[in-house]
Design an enzyme around this catalytic site. Structure first.
Site, short mmCIF file in Angstrom:
data_model
loop_
_atom_site.label_atom_id
_atom_site.label_comp_id
_atom_site.label_asym_id
_atom_site.label_seq_id
_atom_site.Cartn_x
_atom_site.Cartn_y
_atom_site.Cartn_z
N CYS A 2 144.53 -90.67 -28.33
CA CYS A 2 146.03 -90.11 -29.47
C CYS A 2 145.61 -91.21 -30.74
CB CYS A 2 147.26 -90.54 -29.48
SG CYS A 2 148.47 -90.61 -27.46
N ARG A 27 141.38 -87.12 -32.32
CA ARG A 27 141.38 -87.67 -31.36
C ARG A 27 142.63 -87.64 -29.85
NH1 ARG A 27 139.99 -93.61 -31.67
NH2 ARG A 27 141.91 -94.28 -30.54
N TRP A 74 147.87 -87.38 -27.18
CA TRP A 74 147.30 -86.45 -26.11
C TRP A 74 147.47 -87.08 -25.70
CZ3 TRP A 74 144.21 -88.31 -21.95
CH2 TRP A 74 143.38 -87.24 -21.36
N ASN A 100 149.48 -95.92 -28.70
CA ASN A 100 148.21 -95.46 -27.68
C ASN A 100 147.93 -95.87 -27.33
OD1 ASN A 100 145.34 -95.62 -29.72
ND2 ASN A 100 145.90 -94.22 -27.60
N GLY A 101 148.24 -95.84 -25.75
CA GLY A 101 147.24 -96.47 -24.41
C GLY A 101 147.95 -95.88 -23.74
N GLU A 476 122.68 -82.63 -21.31
CA GLU A 476 123.39 -82.35 -21.90
C GLU A 476 123.74 -81.03 -22.64
OE1 GLU A 476 125.43 -84.81 -23.92
OE2 GLU A 476 124.89 -83.18 -25.62
N LYS A 480 127.53 -79.43 -23.78
CA LYS A 480 127.51 -78.98 -25.05
C LYS A 480 128.12 -77.40 -25.35
CE LYS A 480 128.48 -81.26 -26.91
NZ LYS A 480 127.35 -83.19 -27.05
N GLU A 483 131.53 -77.70 -22.71
CA GLU A 483 132.46 -77.70 -23.85
C GLU A 483 133.14 -77.07 -25.16
OE1 GLU A 483 132.86 -82.56 -24.95
OE2 GLU A 483 130.81 -82.13 -25.71
N HIS A 499 117.71 -76.54 -3.46
CA HIS A 499 118.81 -77.29 -2.64
C HIS A 499 119.99 -76.93 -2.46
CE1 HIS A 499 115.24 -79.81 -1.84
NE2 HIS A 499 114.67 -79.88 -2.87
N LYS A 598 137.87 -87.50 -29.12
CA LYS A 598 136.75 -87.50 -29.30
C LYS A 598 136.62 -89.17 -29.00
CE LYS A 598 133.58 -87.94 -32.11
NZ LYS A 598 132.56 -87.02 -31.59
O1 M6R Z 1 132.58 -92.65 -27.96
P1 M6R Z 1 131.54 -92.40 -26.70
O2 M6R Z 1 130.05 -92.55 -27.25
O3 M6R Z 1 131.75 -93.57 -25.50
O4 M6R Z 1 132.62 -91.37 -25.75
C1 M6R Z 1 132.07 -90.98 -25.36
C2 M6R Z 1 132.17 -89.24 -24.58
O5 M6R Z 1 133.28 -89.83 -24.43
C3 M6R Z 1 132.00 -88.65 -25.24
O6 M6R Z 1 130.37 -88.13 -25.61
C4 M6R Z 1 131.96 -87.26 -24.68
O7 M6R Z 1 131.42 -86.47 -23.72
C5 M6R Z 1 131.78 -85.89 -26.04
N1 M6R Z 1 133.32 -85.00 -26.11
C6 M6R Z 1 130.07 -85.32 -26.12
O8 M6R Z 1 130.14 -84.36 -27.05
#
Ligand code: M6R
Length: 603
Positions: A2, A27, A74, A100-101, A476, A480, A483, A499, A598
């Site tokens: 949020c 956020r 969120w 937020n929280g 990674e 990508k 997501e 395996h 984010k």
């Molecule tokens: O701010 P941070 O690097 O701690 O965030 C960690 C993850 O939430 C962040 O890398 C997330 O996986 C991204 N959506 C990846 O693209």
């Protein structure tokens, strides 16, 4: 997650709140709202969906004010509906609050407040807070907020306004971030710096347990014991233009192209620091084990460091998923160096892992992008990545900047342990300084990568394979793709395929293979043969092409050759561009993919 924004001053508060919320939309973006103080009292406008819906509703309502708070949500407790959107009001309609929280004891508090006659209008955990402020209010809003949050268990960043206090916003935080700023006649508050970049360059980052009063032209802050604190603002070197797309279609595309600069800035700032200075504040002599903790993409950067550091440092090095690490009662202590990697520096799982390790006596280095964030404040030493503001929810430039910082940190640790001479350190840094140019070379391949995306964007499943350093990069690449394009993608260590995942391979299964002369090429060739024997579709990214690779690959992307430690800088941009173009062709919301945020400040 949020996002929160607050404004008090002579300008139209609704405009500043809406522009701030738009910059915080990363956020959370399932619903949003504002509370404005108007001559007719507090006006609440809330909408399901993105900030653009809210902006339209505010415009249609035709209201304006000089004091207000706003929120982009969120959802955690309660569906994303208008009633559950923030701000929430007390029973009298005089107090409005955004949060937020998560309030963990909200059920007990709700029962208690209901029994005393309070009327609830939402299913959120947040609403108890505004009724608690109502209960505690005796004319002093700061005191009411302080007493209300003292009853809450959990995490919160809140902003509160009251019709009888037309010149003040009261804020409090514990576990969720808040920054405040003041100009000569205005006061600002937000969850994160980008929201306020057009208005201020110096910020106060609220500490855990603090309460703040935001006034036109000034800030007052009290610590967790209620003692007044001296307010020292901190300059943030981000350019407001970094929050614009600059001709690119999406922030993600722009940020992928900003990588050469992000890496160069990260290396340049650290290259000018002597290693003794960078590691001052730490005592490395007892260290026998290094533990990297992180989440998501940052975890993949940590895994790259595990592969690079263990042979370099001759110590056990392990990368751990922070949310698992903190609950497994890890065997860490004074002999452990914890390296916490986080773009935001606010990811709660990573912060809690750090706090747990510190409580057991471990020393902590934070590798962080956001200046002044919680991790930067709590670590014993900080390595800043200089990637600048990243708005796309999918991490791109911050990932390669993290790897640059971790590579350099590894060299420093090796030097500190007497494993590298000064001249060797200089040569290794010299090799690393080739990284930005290599990324540029890969970015020049964008048209070829786009053409590949065109061929592949309709497939529903993908497998990504790599060995050694290319394994975290395969993870990674798969992350990508899933997501931002919502395509199911699995990253696997190529040797593990036999395996289990090999059962997935058939004539319509694309397998993205990362192939390098530096990482077990013969073994990877065998894995490619295994895919081919089952009629899988081989899309090979290779920095070294021999006749066998050429013959096996259905589709081939040639990457520039490099040394082992530079592999992340050639393979990563190609994987990012592939995911980006697949998502763009599918028409998904690239910068704000569904269900994501984010900065993840809930467990
Ligand atoms: O701010 P941070 O690097 O701690 O965030 C960690 C993850 O939430 C962040 O890398 C997330 O996986 C991204 N959506 C990846 O693209």
């Amino acid at each position: 997650m949020c996002g929160i924004v607050g404004y008090v001053g002579p300008k139209r508060a609704e405009e500043i709140l809406l522009s701030g919320l738009a910059r915080l939309e990363y956020r959370g973006y399932d619903s949003a709202g504002v509370a404005l103080l108007t001559p007719n009292g507090l006006r609440l406008i809330r909408q399901v969906g993105k900030i653009s819906n809210l902006a339209q509703a505010v415009q249609e309502a035709g209201i304006t004010g000089n004091l207000g708070i706003g929120h982009t949500r969120w959802a955690t407790h309660g569906l994303p509906t208008e009633e559950n959107a923030h701000p929430h009001c007390d029973c009298t309609g005089k107090i409005a609050l955004v949060h937020n929280g998560i309030i963990e004891n909200h059920r007990e508090l709700r029962e208690e407040l209901l029994s005393r006659g309070h009327r609830f209008r939402s299913q959120t955990d947040t609403e108890v807070l505004v009724h608690l402020v109502e209960e505690e209010y005796r004319g002093d809003l700061v005191e009411a907020v302080r007493r209300a949050v003292a009853r809450a268990v959990g995490a919160y960043a809140i902003a509160v306004v009251h019709v009888d206090h037309p010149q003040e916003i009261v804020a409090a935080r514990l576990g969720s971030p808040l920054v405040a700023a003041a100009t000569p006649d205005e006061g600002f508050l937000a969850s994160d710096v980008p929201a306020l970049l057009p208005y201020a360059r110096a910020f106060y980052f609220l500490e855990e347990g603090e309460v703040a009063q935001i006034l036109p032209g000034g800030l007052r802050v009290w610590d967790r014991h209620g003692r007044p604190k001296e307010v020292r603002l901190r300059e943030v070197p981000w350019d407001p233009l970094s929050a614009e797309k600059a001709g690119f279609r999406h922030f993600m595309e722009k940020e992928i192209h900003e990588q050469p600069r992000a890496i160069a800035d990260t290396l340049r700032s650290e290259l000018s620091t002597p290693w003794e200075e960078g590691l001052s504040g730490l005592d490395l002599s007892p260290v026998e084990h290094i533990c990297l903790v992180a989440c998501g993409t940052s975890y993949h950067a940590a895994l790259v460091a595990e592969y690079l550091w263990e042979p370099l440092l001759g110590l056990p090095v392990s990368a751990e998923i922070a949310s698992e690490f903190r609950y497994k009662n890890p065997a860490v202590g004074e002999k452990t160096l914890v390296v916490a990697v986080s773009q935001s520096g606010e990811t709660i799982d990573t912060l809690m892992a750090v706090r747990g390790a510190k409580a057991k006596g471990a020393q902590v280095i934070g590798v962080v992008n956001v200046v002044g964030s919680a991790l930067a404040r709590e670590a014993h030493a900080v390595f800043y990545t200089r990637a600048g503001l990243e708005i796309g929810v999918a991490a791109t430039k911050t990932f390669t900047a993290q790897i640059a910082a971790l590579e350099l940190l590894g060299l420093w640790l090796a030097r500190a342990r007497g494993l590298l001479r000064e001249e060797e350190l200089r040569q290794a840094k010299e090799r690393l300084s080739r990284a930005p140019r290599l990324v540029e070379e890969v970015l020049e391949l964008a048209p070829q990568i786009e053409a590949l995306a065109q061929k592949f964007y309709t497939y529903p499943n993908f497998l990504y394979l790599g060995r050694g350093l290319l394994y975290p990069l395969a993870l990674e690449g798969a992350l990508k793709l899933k997501e931002i394009s919502y395509i199911h993608a699995e990253g696997y260590a190529a040797g593990e395929m036999k395996h289990g995942p090999i059962a997935l391979i058939h004539e319509a299964m694309p397998v993205v293979v990362l192939y390098s002369a530096q990482e077990l090429p013969e073994k990877v060739l065998s894995n490619m043969q295994e895919v081919r024997a089952r009629r899988g579709i081989l899309l090979v990214l290779a920095d070294h092409v021999n006749p066998e690779v050429e013959e096996l690959a259905d589709h081939l992307l040639r990457l520039p050759p490099s040394s082992r430690e530079l592999l992340p800088f050639t393979f990563t941009p190609a994987l990012q561009l592939f995911a980006y173009h697949v998502a763009r062709l599918k028409g998904t919301d690239v910068d704000q993919p569904r269900n994501l945020a984010k900065t993840v400040t809930v467990e």
